[in-house]
Design a protein around this motif. Structure first.
Motif, PDB file in Angstrom:
ATOM      1  N   GLN A  73       0.817  -1.216   0.000  1.00 40.24           N
ATOM      2  CA  GLN A  73       0.000   0.000   0.000  1.00 40.24           C
ATOM      3  C   GLN A  73       0.860   1.279   0.000  1.00 40.24           C
ATOM      4  OE1 GLN A  73      -1.877  -2.548   2.020  1.00 40.24           O
ATOM      5  NE2 GLN A  73      -3.188  -2.632   0.210  1.00 40.24           N
ATOM      6  N   LYS A  74       1.928   1.254  -0.766  1.00 36.77           N
ATOM      7  CA  LYS A  74       2.802   2.431  -0.935  1.00 36.77           C
ATOM      8  C   LYS A  74       3.397   2.907   0.392  1.00 36.77           C
ATOM      9  CE  LYS A  74       1.988   3.281  -5.386  1.00 36.77           C
ATOM     10  NZ  LYS A  74       2.975   3.121  -6.378  1.00 36.77           N
ATOM     11  N   THR A  75       3.730   1.942   1.266  1.00 32.24           N
ATOM     12  CA  THR A  75       4.355   2.275   2.542  1.00 32.24           C
ATOM     13  C   THR A  75       5.860   2.042   2.443  1.00 32.24           C
ATOM     14  OG1 THR A  75       4.038   0.024   3.360  1.00 32.24           O
ATOM     15  CG2 THR A  75       2.285   1.629   3.853  1.00 32.24           C
ATOM     16  N   GLU A  76       6.544   2.317   3.536  1.00 30.09           N
ATOM     17  CA  GLU A  76       7.990   2.134   3.599  1.00 30.09           C
ATOM     18  C   GLU A  76       8.347   0.673   3.323  1.00 30.09           C
ATOM     19  OE1 GLU A  76      11.471   2.268   6.990  1.00 30.09           O
ATOM     20  OE2 GLU A  76       9.667   3.465   7.284  1.00 30.09           O
ATOM     21  N   LEU A  77       9.368   0.468   2.514  1.00 34.50           N
ATOM     22  CA  LEU A  77       9.836  -0.870   2.168  1.00 34.50           C
ATOM     23  C   LEU A  77      10.553  -1.487   3.367  1.00 34.50           C
ATOM     24  CD1 LEU A  77      10.046  -2.790  -0.290  1.00 34.50           C
ATOM     25  CD2 LEU A  77      12.254  -1.740  -0.787  1.00 34.50           C
ATOM     26  N   LYS A  78      10.327  -2.754   3.600  1.00 32.26           N
ATOM     27  CA  LYS A  78      10.970  -3.494   4.692  1.00 32.26           C
ATOM     28  C   LYS A  78      12.062  -4.404   4.132  1.00 32.26           C
ATOM     29  CE  LYS A  78       8.009  -1.954   7.747  1.00 32.26           C
ATOM     30  NZ  LYS A  78       8.348  -0.718   8.363  1.00 32.26           N
ATOM     31  N   VAL A  79      13.031  -4.740   4.965  1.00 36.35           N
ATOM     32  CA  VAL A  79      14.090  -5.672   4.584  1.00 36.35           C
ATOM     33  C   VAL A  79      13.468  -7.044   4.350  1.00 36.35           C
ATOM     34  CG1 VAL A  79      16.204  -6.820   5.351  1.00 36.35           C
ATOM     35  CG2 VAL A  79      15.838  -4.410   5.895  1.00 36.35           C
ATOM     36  N   SER A  80      13.904  -7.703   3.264  1.00 37.48           N
ATOM     37  CA  SER A  80      13.406  -9.045   2.951  1.00 37.48           C
ATOM     38  C   SER A  80      14.532  -9.866   2.318  1.00 37.48           C
ATOM     39  CB  SER A  80      12.207  -8.960   2.003  1.00 37.48           C
ATOM     40  OG  SER A  80      12.596  -8.398   0.765  1.00 37.48           O
ATOM     41  N   ARG A  81      14.259 -11.119   2.120  1.00 39.46           N
ATOM     42  CA  ARG A  81      15.200 -12.022   1.453  1.00 39.46           C
ATOM     43  C   ARG A  81      15.013 -11.930  -0.060  1.00 39.46           C
ATOM     44  NH1 ARG A  81      19.159 -14.590   4.329  1.00 39.46           N
ATOM     45  NH2 ARG A  81      18.447 -15.066   6.418  1.00 39.46           N
ATOM     46  N   THR A  82      16.080 -12.157  -0.780  1.00 42.55           N
ATOM     47  CA  THR A  82      16.008 -12.194  -2.236  1.00 42.55           C
ATOM     48  C   THR A  82      15.303 -13.477  -2.650  1.00 42.55           C
ATOM     49  OG1 THR A  82      18.160 -11.078  -2.321  1.00 42.55           O
ATOM     50  CG2 THR A  82      17.371 -12.091  -4.362  1.00 42.55           C
ATOM     51  N   PRO A  83      14.243 -13.377  -3.436  1.00 44.43           N
ATOM     52  CA  PRO A  83      13.592 -14.604  -3.914  1.00 44.43           C
ATOM     53  C   PRO A  83      14.585 -15.458  -4.713  1.00 44.43           C
ATOM     54  CG  PRO A  83      12.219 -12.680  -4.353  1.00 44.43           C
ATOM     55  CD  PRO A  83      13.554 -12.169  -3.888  1.00 44.43           C
ATOM     56  N   ALA A  84      14.514 -16.777  -4.543  1.00 41.08           N
ATOM     57  CA  ALA A  84      15.484 -17.690  -5.169  1.00 41.08           C
ATOM     58  C   ALA A  84      15.554 -17.516  -6.680  1.00 41.08           C
ATOM     59  CB  ALA A  84      15.142 -19.133  -4.808  1.00 41.08           C
ATOM     60  N   ARG A  85      14.416 -17.436  -7.325  1.00 40.74           N
ATOM     61  CA  ARG A  85      14.396 -17.290  -8.788  1.00 40.74           C
ATOM     62  C   ARG A  85      15.081 -15.984  -9.204  1.00 40.74           C
ATOM     63  NH1 ARG A  85       9.208 -18.630 -12.134  1.00 40.74           N
ATOM     64  NH2 ARG A  85      10.455 -20.082 -13.316  1.00 40.74           N
ATOM     65  N   LEU A  86      14.792 -14.897  -8.489  1.00 42.58           N
ATOM     66  CA  LEU A  86      15.435 -13.616  -8.792  1.00 42.58           C
ATOM     67  C   LEU A  86      16.937 -13.697  -8.544  1.00 42.58           C
ATOM     68  CD1 LEU A  86      15.313 -10.649  -9.622  1.00 42.58           C
ATOM     69  CD2 LEU A  86      14.801 -10.090  -7.220  1.00 42.58           C
ATOM     70  N   GLY A  87      17.349 -14.387  -7.482  1.00 42.78           N
ATOM     71  CA  GLY A  87      18.780 -14.575  -7.209  1.00 42.78           C
ATOM     72  C   GLY A  87      19.493 -15.251  -8.353  1.00 42.78           C
TER      73      GLY A  87
END
Length: 187
Positions: A73-87
């Protein structure tokens, strides 16, 4: 010592420090840093590093927006893990870009270090994108890049830049710790 290089390095250290703390002001300070280093690397004939600054500029604008509005909802981005496929996709991008840029630098420029210059470009571009998306795994990549950068810039006699990358190494380790805590807190 080159005052221009020193000033650029100070903006870089400030930007990375702010990134480790997930402070959105890391992006505008990055814009100043990369603009100055584009000029510096052009003068050093490190053409891939020079071009990388233009990409960093664009990613800094993107990252600034993403950190403010890239979350749900256009809020502040949170730290997350890189998705495996994107990695996997990012790894392929690094390898292909490294090979292509190395070829161009080797055959069409007088770049004094085409292998490392092209590697810095490919890996740093992906790591910067990952930072803009607040993917935790950007930090170990930055640690590795900085471990190579410090001796590289020492041998280039670019001492303020070498010191900047030594500080970047310490900050990358700190960022890795801080972002891991953020990731754990949000799990």
């Amino acid at each position: 010592m080159n005052p221009f290089e020193i000033f650029a390095a100070l903006f870089g250290v400030t930007s990375v420090f702010l990134s480790t703390r997930q402070n959105v002001w890391s992006w505008p300070t990055s814009l100043v840093n990369v603009s100055m280093y584009a000029v510096y690397f052009f003068n050093q004939k490190l053409f891939a590093l020079m071009a990388l600054q233009g990409f960093f500029f664009a990613i800094s604008v993107y990252g600034w927006y993403e950190w403010l509005f890239g979350g749900a909802q256009k809020t502040e981005l949170k730290v997350s893990r890189t998705p495996a496929r994107l990695g996997l996709v990012l790894t392929v991008i690094v390898l292909v870009a490294w090979a292509l840029i190395w070829f161009v630098l080797e055959h069409h420029t007088q770049d004094p270090a085409p292998v490392l210059d092209s590697m810095f470009f490919a890996v740093s571009l992906v790591a910067q994108y990952m930072m803009a998306r607040k993917f935790f795994e950007c930090w170990p990549i930055w640690v590795a890049i900085n471990c190579v950068s410090v001796p590289f810039f020492f041998f280039q006699h670019a001492y303020p830049t070498m010191v900047q990358y030594a500080v970047f190494l310490i900050l990358a380790i700190s960022g890795w710790r801080h972002w891991k805590a953020s990731l754990s807190a949000s799990s």
